[in-house]
Write a protein that holds these residues in place. Structure first.
Motif, mmCIF file in Angstrom:
data_model
loop_
_atom_site.group_PDB
_atom_site.id
_atom_site.type_symbol
_atom_site.label_atom_id
_atom_site.label_comp_id
_atom_site.label_asym_id
_atom_site.label_seq_id
_atom_site.Cartn_x
_atom_site.Cartn_y
_atom_site.Cartn_z
ATOM 1 N N LEU A 45 0.821 -1.204 0.000
ATOM 2 C CA LEU A 45 0.000 0.000 0.000
ATOM 3 C C LEU A 45 0.862 1.263 0.000
ATOM 4 O O LEU A 45 0.571 2.237 -0.708
ATOM 5 C CB LEU A 45 -0.923 -0.001 1.220
ATOM 6 N N PHE A 46 1.928 1.254 0.791
ATOM 7 C CA PHE A 46 2.829 2.413 0.852
ATOM 8 C C PHE A 46 3.381 2.753 -0.524
ATOM 9 O O PHE A 46 3.492 3.929 -0.897
ATOM 10 C CB PHE A 46 3.969 2.111 1.825
ATOM 11 N N ALA A 47 3.708 1.723 -1.292
ATOM 12 C CA ALA A 47 4.291 1.943 -2.611
ATOM 13 C C ALA A 47 3.320 2.629 -3.569
ATOM 14 O O ALA A 47 3.743 3.224 -4.569
ATOM 15 C CB ALA A 47 4.738 0.609 -3.208
ATOM 16 N N GLN A 48 2.018 2.570 -3.291
ATOM 17 C CA GLN A 48 1.012 3.156 -4.181
ATOM 18 C C GLN A 48 0.698 4.606 -3.854
ATOM 19 O O GLN A 48 -0.033 5.257 -4.609
ATOM 20 C CB GLN A 48 -0.286 2.340 -4.107
ATOM 21 N N GLN A 49 1.244 5.130 -2.794
ATOM 22 C CA GLN A 49 0.867 6.476 -2.358
ATOM 23 C C GLN A 49 1.450 7.556 -3.261
ATOM 24 O O GLN A 49 2.627 7.514 -3.614
ATOM 25 C CB GLN A 49 1.327 6.702 -0.919
ATOM 26 N N GLY A 50 0.604 8.504 -3.641
ATOM 27 C CA GLY A 50 1.063 9.681 -4.356
ATOM 28 C C GLY A 50 1.480 9.461 -5.790
ATOM 29 O O GLY A 50 2.173 10.286 -6.362
ATOM 30 N N ALA A 181 -3.566 -1.490 6.831
ATOM 31 C CA ALA A 181 -3.728 -0.113 6.362
ATOM 32 C C ALA A 181 -3.865 0.856 7.535
ATOM 33 O O ALA A 181 -3.358 1.993 7.487
ATOM 34 C CB ALA A 181 -4.943 -0.017 5.445
ATOM 35 N N LEU A 182 -4.535 0.416 8.587
ATOM 36 C CA LEU A 182 -4.695 1.254 9.778
ATOM 37 C C LEU A 182 -3.348 1.503 10.445
ATOM 38 O O LEU A 182 -3.037 2.635 10.853
ATOM 39 C CB LEU A 182 -5.656 0.578 10.751
ATOM 40 N N ALA A 183 -2.542 0.446 10.574
ATOM 41 C CA ALA A 183 -1.221 0.605 11.186
ATOM 42 C C ALA A 183 -0.359 1.572 10.375
ATOM 43 O O ALA A 183 0.329 2.443 10.940
ATOM 44 C CB ALA A 183 -0.540 -0.754 11.305
ATOM 45 N N LEU A 184 -0.403 1.435 9.052
ATOM 46 C CA LEU A 184 0.363 2.340 8.199
ATOM 47 C C LEU A 184 -0.123 3.773 8.341
ATOM 48 O O LEU A 184 0.682 4.716 8.431
ATOM 49 C CB LEU A 184 0.246 1.874 6.749
ATOM 50 N N ALA A 185 -1.439 3.955 8.391
ATOM 51 C CA ALA A 185 -2.001 5.302 8.537
ATOM 52 C C ALA A 185 -1.587 5.925 9.868
ATOM 53 O O ALA A 185 -1.251 7.118 9.925
ATOM 54 C CB ALA A 185 -3.522 5.240 8.432
ATOM 55 N N CYS A 186 -1.591 5.136 10.924
ATOM 56 C CA CYS A 186 -1.212 5.665 12.234
ATOM 57 C C CYS A 186 0.261 6.056 12.266
ATOM 58 O O CYS A 186 0.630 7.101 12.817
ATOM 59 C CB CYS A 186 -1.502 4.632 13.321
ATOM 60 N N VAL A 187 1.115 5.240 11.693
ATOM 61 C CA VAL A 187 2.547 5.540 11.667
ATOM 62 C C VAL A 187 2.807 6.848 10.922
ATOM 63 O O VAL A 187 3.672 7.647 11.299
ATOM 64 C CB VAL A 187 3.321 4.375 11.008
ATOM 65 N N GLN A 188 2.046 7.117 9.882
ATOM 66 C CA GLN A 188 2.284 8.283 9.033
ATOM 67 C C GLN A 188 1.469 9.507 9.416
ATOM 68 O O GLN A 188 1.635 10.561 8.805
ATOM 69 C CB GLN A 188 1.976 7.915 7.578
ATOM 70 N N GLU A 189 0.605 9.389 10.398
ATOM 71 C CA GLU A 189 -0.299 10.488 10.731
ATOM 72 C C GLU A 189 0.370 11.467 11.704
ATOM 73 O O GLU A 189 0.539 11.172 12.894
ATOM 74 C CB GLU A 189 -1.587 9.939 11.339
ATOM 75 N N ALA A 190 0.739 12.644 11.180
ATOM 76 C CA ALA A 190 1.444 13.635 11.981
ATOM 77 C C ALA A 190 0.570 14.236 13.065
ATOM 78 O O ALA A 190 1.084 14.753 14.061
ATOM 79 C CB ALA A 190 1.981 14.736 11.071
ATOM 80 N N THR A 196 0.022 7.379 20.706
ATOM 81 C CA THR A 196 -1.261 7.017 20.117
ATOM 82 C C THR A 196 -1.070 6.256 18.814
ATOM 83 O O THR A 196 -1.818 5.327 18.502
ATOM 84 C CB THR A 196 -2.106 8.277 19.866
ATOM 85 N N ARG A 197 -0.049 6.647 18.035
ATOM 86 C CA ARG A 197 0.215 5.960 16.768
ATOM 87 C C ARG A 197 0.469 4.473 16.971
ATOM 88 O O ARG A 197 0.058 3.643 16.158
ATOM 89 C CB ARG A 197 1.435 6.581 16.087
ATOM 90 N N GLY A 198 1.161 4.144 18.036
ATOM 91 C CA GLY A 198 1.425 2.740 18.303
ATOM 92 C C GLY A 198 0.278 2.049 19.020
ATOM 93 O O GLY A 198 0.025 0.862 18.813
ATOM 94 N N PHE A 199 -0.436 2.805 19.861
ATOM 95 C CA PHE A 199 -1.495 2.214 20.671
ATOM 96 C C PHE A 199 -2.667 1.723 19.818
ATOM 97 O O PHE A 199 -3.196 0.632 20.040
ATOM 98 C CB PHE A 199 -1.984 3.246 21.689
ATOM 99 N N SER A 525 0.961 13.293 5.526
ATOM 100 C CA SER A 525 2.250 12.861 4.991
ATOM 101 C C SER A 525 2.178 11.615 4.152
ATOM 102 O O SER A 525 3.169 11.215 3.553
ATOM 103 C CB SER A 525 3.221 12.607 6.153
ATOM 104 N N MET A 526 1.026 10.949 4.070
ATOM 105 C CA MET A 526 0.983 9.631 3.448
ATOM 106 C C MET A 526 1.113 9.687 1.938
ATOM 107 O O MET A 526 1.734 8.827 1.328
ATOM 108 C CB MET A 526 -0.300 8.897 3.820
ATOM 109 N N ALA A 527 0.481 10.673 1.293
ATOM 110 C CA ALA A 527 0.453 10.669 -0.162
ATOM 111 C C ALA A 527 1.438 11.638 -0.794
ATOM 112 O O ALA A 527 1.589 11.660 -1.995
ATOM 113 C CB ALA A 527 -0.958 10.968 -0.658
ATOM 114 N N GLY A 528 2.082 12.502 0.014
ATOM 115 C CA GLY A 528 3.069 13.410 -0.529
ATOM 116 C C GLY A 528 2.506 14.339 -1.573
ATOM 117 O O GLY A 528 3.139 14.641 -2.576
#
Length: 530
Positions: A45-50, A181-190, A196-199, A525-528
């Motif tokens: 999924l990360f590879a498809q962003q932006g 997808a949720l874990a990826l979104a949390c890691v990238q959500e500024a 909270t990102r990890g929780f 920050s996810m889609a640049g």
């Protein structure tokens, strides 16, 4: 779709997608590294962003190709690289179209639903639905589809296995992709605090895994014998007429005096001397059934006029054939060649290897064996979602999965198929007798644990007291509704977000920023995005 600034350069996205595809294969048997499914899906999924449209298709194609080339290399064992590469490239093309949809979701959802809700709540749900939609397409089209390599099939021996009884294979795919997808979104959500990102992902995984197992309706048992003859059952193995049946007969003789049995099960194609036309074969089966004091469930290739069927026969020592099931979904390019003349013009040598075309059957896939209802699955039947509900609706109390894995040698194919059979046992709350010509042969309990097994690639037999069940799980009862609901969530969610984005553009003042992105979404920050 105009080109956009990518989150990472194209070369890096291609590497991420390829790595994700290889990691995804690692989550399947025989590796059994099931946790890899989460970083694998996240990388894909990360590879498809932006990305722009063409680069999104290219990145998705590379990820799909990396997965399928790794996962189904066993198709090249006897046929060579052309079918393996052709199937991998075809499936990767479908994967690429799905990947384009993920890229569009990363673009449109944060714009339509700006803020943390859109990026962390709505976006992962829509992505999971789109992934389920892509699996739905490849499961059914073209021809009868190719349902191998679904996300849920990585979880046959994990803390998430039991969920398949609640939501089915497609529902479990949805949940696993949603978590990734949720874990990826949390890691990238500024906008979220680091803790909270990890929780959020951790508590989500724990909550999903903590769903209790479906209460099994198993009651009582029946004693079943199954025989793995290890005969020369491969399509390309040199053997004489009747060699496979003779190997099965020899492997069955040690069962004499070990009964009583309610049934004795042989694999797919085990009676290679068709007992419906060969009197010697019929006499041998009748004599064995009489000596064992039990009916046989035997795989055979049968004919009805010009039609050829991959069949399972219920055979009694006194009455001969008493029931027959013909495989309803023959495998395209394996058991029949669609549009034979067209493909023969392209690859005549390969097409000629498949000398007979099996006809789809229409008989029910349930046998009544002296009052015990057994669902019948022949080889890749076990992969298709349409077969299990049909069995359960027909009253099946257990499932007999007859298969012939000889054409794939000692590769991962047989354990991949066994893992699917294990998922079906849990999904349907039915014991599965998975009997192969060469292995892997096991009796699997309704909760997924192994009751009995035969060593692979050796002649052998097993005798087990197999649980019988009569209940219906939510997965079977809701069947396609779960899959269609998840797929609709993805497709309709994406279209709905596009409609909102277009509406926002129409309402935008003339001096507003060209891309119409709110300040909140601009921080995403996810889609640049520019």
């Amino acid at each position: 779709m105009p080109e956009r600034t990518a989150r990472v350069p194209l070369w890096a996205a291609l590497l991420c997608s390829a790595a994700g595809g290889v990691l995804f294969d690692g989550a399947f048997p025989d590796h059994y590294w099931w946790p890899l499914v989460f970083p694998a899906v996240a990388l894909l999924l990360f590879a498809q962003q932006g990305r722009g449209a063409w680069s999104a298709l290219l990145v998705g194609f590379v990820g799909g190709l990396a997965f399928y080339i790794s996962d189904i290399y066993w198709t090249a064992l006897y046929l060579g690289p052309i079918p393996w590469l052709a199937l991998s490239i075809t499936e990767a093309a479908f994967w690429a179209v799905g990947a384009l949809l993920y890229t569009l979701a990363y673009r449109w959802v944060p714009r339509a639903l700006p803020g943390v809700f859109g990026r962390v709540v709505a976006l992962p749900l829509i992505l999971a639905g789109l992934w389920t939609l892509r699996e739905l397409q490849t499961n059914h089209w073209p021809f009868t589809g190719f349902a191998w390599g679904r996300v849920a099939y990585t979880q046959s021996a994990s803390p998430f296995t039991h969920l398949v009884a609640w939501v089915g294979v497609s529902g479990l795919t949805f949940l696993l992709v949603w978590i990734s997808a949720l874990a990826l979104a949390c890691v990238q959500e500024a906008a979220l605090r680091p803790l909270t990102r990890g929780f959020i992902p951790v508590i989500t995984v724990l909550a999903v895994a903590a769903v209790p197992s479906w209460p099994s309706a198993a009651h009582g048992t029946t004693r079943v014998a199954a025989v793995q003859g290890n005969g020369p059952a491969g399509y390309f193995q040199k053997h004489a007429y009747g060699d496979v049946e003779n190997a099965q007969l020899a492997a069955s003789l040690p069962l004499l005096g070990k009964g009583p049995f309610s049934m004795v099960v042989w694999p797919e194609g085990a009676a290679d001397a068709n007992p419906l036309q060969d009197s010697s074969s019929a006499s041998a089966l009748s004599a064995l059934s009489t000596a064992l004091g039990a009916p046989l469930v035997v795989g055979a290739i049968t004919q009805d006029g010009a039609k050829t069927f991959n069949s399972s026969l219920l055979w009694s020592g006194f009455d001969g054939k008493t029931a027959q099931y013909d495989k309803q979904l023959p495998v395209p390019f394996g058991e029949y060649i669609p549009y034979r003349s067209v493909f023969h013009a392209i690859a005549p040598g390969l097409v000629d290897l498949v000398q007979r075309d099996y006809t789809p059957g229409s008989r029910p896939n349930v046998f009544d064996i002296d009052g015990i209802k057994a669902g019948i699955s022949i080889c890749f039947d076990i992969i298709d979602d349409r077969q299990i509900p049909q069995m359960i609706n027909g009253g099946a109390q257990l499932i007999l999965a007859q298969t012939n894995n000889a054409d794939f040698g000692q590769t991962e194919e047989n354990v991949q198929q066994l893992a699917i059979a294990r998922m079906r046992a849990v999904e349907a709350d039915r014991a599965v007798v998975n009997i192969s010509t060469v292995g892997t042969s096991q009796v699997i309990a309704p909760d997924g644990h192994t009751i009995a097994a035969i060593p692979a690639y050796k002649p052998g037999r097993l005798v087990a007291d197999v649980p019988l069940s009569n209940g219906i799980t939510p997965a079977v009862r809701l069947a396609s509704a779960i899959e269609l609901g998840a797929a609709t969530l993805g497709g309709a969610g994406l279209v709905g977000c596009l409609v909102l984005v277009l509406a926002q553009r129409r309402r935008r003042p003339a001096d507003a920023p060209a891309d119409g992105v709110s300040q909140d979404a601009a921080r995403y920050s996810m889609a640049g995005r520019p």
